[in-house]
Scaffold this motif. Sequence first.
Motif, PDB file in Angstrom:
ATOM      1  N   UNK A 532       0.838  -1.207   0.000  1.00  0.00           N
ATOM      2  CA  UNK A 532       0.000   0.000   0.000  1.00  0.00           C
ATOM      3  C   UNK A 532       0.873   1.256   0.000  1.00  0.00           C
ATOM      4  N   UNK A 533       1.950   1.230   0.808  1.00  0.00           N
ATOM      5  CA  UNK A 533       2.827   2.390   0.908  1.00  0.00           C
ATOM      6  C   UNK A 533       3.674   2.550  -0.347  1.00  0.00           C
ATOM      7  N   UNK A 534       4.142   1.427  -0.882  1.00  0.00           N
ATOM      8  CA  UNK A 534       4.981   1.460  -2.077  1.00  0.00           C
ATOM      9  C   UNK A 534       4.198   2.010  -3.272  1.00  0.00           C
ATOM     10  N   UNK A 535       2.964   1.580  -3.412  1.00  0.00           N
ATOM     11  CA  UNK A 535       2.164   1.923  -4.582  1.00  0.00           C
ATOM     12  C   UNK A 535       1.472   3.277  -4.473  1.00  0.00           C
ATOM     13  N   UNK A 536       1.384   3.821  -3.252  1.00  0.00           N
ATOM     14  CA  UNK A 536       0.676   5.083  -3.068  1.00  0.00           C
ATOM     15  C   UNK A 536       1.370   6.209  -3.833  1.00  0.00           C
ATOM     16  N   UNK A 537       0.597   6.970  -4.616  1.00  0.00           N
ATOM     17  CA  UNK A 537       1.149   8.085  -5.384  1.00  0.00           C
ATOM     18  C   UNK A 537       1.270   9.302  -4.470  1.00  0.00           C
ATOM     19  N   UNK A 538       2.329   9.313  -3.711  1.00  0.00           N
ATOM     20  CA  UNK A 538       2.605  10.409  -2.792  1.00  0.00           C
ATOM     21  C   UNK A 538       4.104  10.439  -2.541  1.00  0.00           C
ATOM     22  N   UNK A 539       4.591  11.607  -2.206  1.00  0.00           N
ATOM     23  CA  UNK A 539       6.021  11.739  -1.943  1.00  0.00           C
ATOM     24  C   UNK A 539       6.343  11.684  -0.463  1.00  0.00           C
ATOM     25  N   UNK A 540       5.322  11.765   0.341  1.00  0.00           N
ATOM     26  CA  UNK A 540       5.559  11.756   1.783  1.00  0.00           C
ATOM     27  C   UNK A 540       4.422  11.044   2.484  1.00  0.00           C
ATOM     28  N   UNK A 541       4.737   9.953   3.183  1.00  0.00           N
ATOM     29  CA  UNK A 541       3.742   9.188   3.934  1.00  0.00           C
ATOM     30  C   UNK A 541       4.174   9.149   5.390  1.00  0.00           C
ATOM     31  N   UNK A 542       3.265   9.510   6.277  1.00  0.00           N
ATOM     32  CA  UNK A 542       3.585   9.531   7.701  1.00  0.00           C
ATOM     33  C   UNK A 542       2.789   8.465   8.429  1.00  0.00           C
ATOM     34  N   UNK A 543       3.499   7.585   9.157  1.00  0.00           N
ATOM     35  CA  UNK A 543       2.825   6.541   9.921  1.00  0.00           C
ATOM     36  C   UNK A 543       2.694   6.974  11.377  1.00  0.00           C
ATOM     37  N   UNK A 544       1.497   6.921  11.945  1.00  0.00           N
ATOM     38  CA  UNK A 544       1.327   7.273  13.359  1.00  0.00           C
ATOM     39  C   UNK A 544       2.003   6.241  14.258  1.00  0.00           C
ATOM     40  N   UNK A 545       2.482   6.653  15.426  1.00  0.00           N
ATOM     41  CA  UNK A 545       3.253   5.754  16.298  1.00  0.00           C
ATOM     42  C   UNK A 545       2.475   4.575  16.845  1.00  0.00           C
ATOM     43  N   UNK A 546       1.138   4.637  16.856  1.00  0.00           N
ATOM     44  CA  UNK A 546       0.395   3.537  17.458  1.00  0.00           C
ATOM     45  C   UNK A 546       0.387   2.275  16.596  1.00  0.00           C
TER      46      UNK A 546
END
Length: 628
Positions: A532-546
């Motif tokens: 999901x993260x690899x394929x997402x068309x975005x330059x910046x993905x932030x994962x919440x700590x939980x």
Amino acid sequence: MDPNLHKELMERTEELRALVASSSTEAIVGMCAAYSLSRINSGDETSPLLSPTRQVFFLLGLMLTTREPEEPQEFGPEQWHQAIELLNAISSTYAFMFWPTDEERSRVTDEWRQTRKIAMPAFLHYFNSGILASIWQVSNRIRNYLTPFNAQLKATWGISATRALEIADWICAQLQESVDRLQESALAEKQARLNFLAKAQQEGWDLQRIRYEFEDSEYHLHVERLLEGLYSMFKLPLVSLQTQFGTVDSEAYWKLFVSKRGEIKSYTYLTEHNAAEDKPLFALEEDVAMTPIANSLYWAILRVGEKELINSKSKDAFYKKRDKALEYEAEETLRRLFGDTADYYSQVFETETLQFEHDLVIRWQDKLFVIEAKASPPVEPFRDPDRAVQRLKHAFSSDRGIQKAYEQADRIRKQLAKGGRIELFDENRLRVASIEALEISNVYCVCLTRDDFGPLAVDLSLLLEKEKDDPYPWAVNILDLDNLVDAWDYFGWGADKLCEYLDDRIRLHGKTLASDELEIAGFFIQHGSLGYLVEMEADLLHLPPDYSDVFDRIHEARQGGDPVEFAPTEPFFGDVRKMLAEMFSEMVSKDGGLTSDVSGSKMAMRQGRNDPCACGSGKKFKRCCGKL
């Protein structure tokens, strides 16, 4: 730091110091202990503090610079809430120092942004992140790194590391027993109270009769036991140690790890050495102490012990032992995953003349894992971003850094990629393996560190130098690797699942923001894939700590708690600009300080290249922070 920001920092720090100066040690430490206990018992990892453990000990460090008040004031919920607001405001000030002032805003360059992109997360992680490790993991580290030097520590401390660990174990057991007894007393008191009130209502007692009956009632007895339990909660009398461990060892331990109010002359900044962390037992009287967090006793032994050895004649021997211990831990941990299905080659060389050493090479089916271990801890970043980056780069690329680990491991990958053959020799110059390129479909380079390097390891694009088309390695610390392997074992997964994880994981550098590896691994467990993260068309993905909470739940499940099921769900991706706007509207107070912690649900925040930049500049992301 900007003068105005520094002034604000000093004002809030002194306000916090004045707040604790007026209250007793017992009240302050007791409130910190109650806060920590409530977080554990509630099972809720959210907290009004931004960095709970570090901030609690910063508060206690300031307390040590003040004297015990002759007429102490209350330190109850109102004062605790005030302390939380000040602690968060102080912590946020350090983050704000990386942002441009009004005067600097018009002169911001790409170089300025790049410097702070590296310095800011490294600085905040170093000073704000607590140690993510279980008591068992810390105890194991003490045994591996300190107990081989028991004789020397005994000579300087008056007590060995082994004995200090035994005492910490005993103290924690006593504290747990006191908590258990208090819970039992609270339940018994509640039942006795209900019985007492029911009888009073049934027989129509007036207030005078209630007071009379109370004195000789079972309820009175339970109230006294409950109050006695509350009074003795978290307290440690020296005499109890002496009875259990003898006078010599007990007094040596007491001298090492008990701090006294007023003995610290100066302490102001989060970036300074904090005596409260080295001595996490706080004296109430000459022979009675109190601790707010039991785990801190273990980290104190490790921290003080390593510092003692590094500053002694045994420095080189300690470093050598530390390196070997990490290599042993790496193989021991990975054997739990690969078992007997793989071949292991530890401390091997590429040539018969013992050149190009590798710490551990694992061959599993047609996959090769080259693991290079680096035991040196991360360096302390300077407050000045430019100086911080230079220091971070130097440490990162040193012989003990992640860059060197990558280059060592990548030698094998490159040779096999050219269609060559790799031969491995042991320290006796005997060939132990011969690996043909055609036999290997993939080589995974693993940079294993002893300590947590935070964002610098999670996102290697910040500092790692490599050829453009070469794959990134996987940088992970031994504690996170241990937790990941434990989770894999819990779900019944094998090495194939690790390969699936790594194939996508190494493609996330430069694209995903996370505090540590377990957040990314938690995403993998929660959603079944990193695709999901690899394929997402975005330059910046932030994962919440939980996302990393699943590892705590697995640990609890192994202790008899609720089982954790692997039931992947599809992630939700929100717009980072809107989400940050909502978060900051709740987090920022009127005076600009952070006042509360907003925990994210299971979601990732996305920033597209053509979206307005989340920093609020008005520019597109690709023209602003996306240029980093």
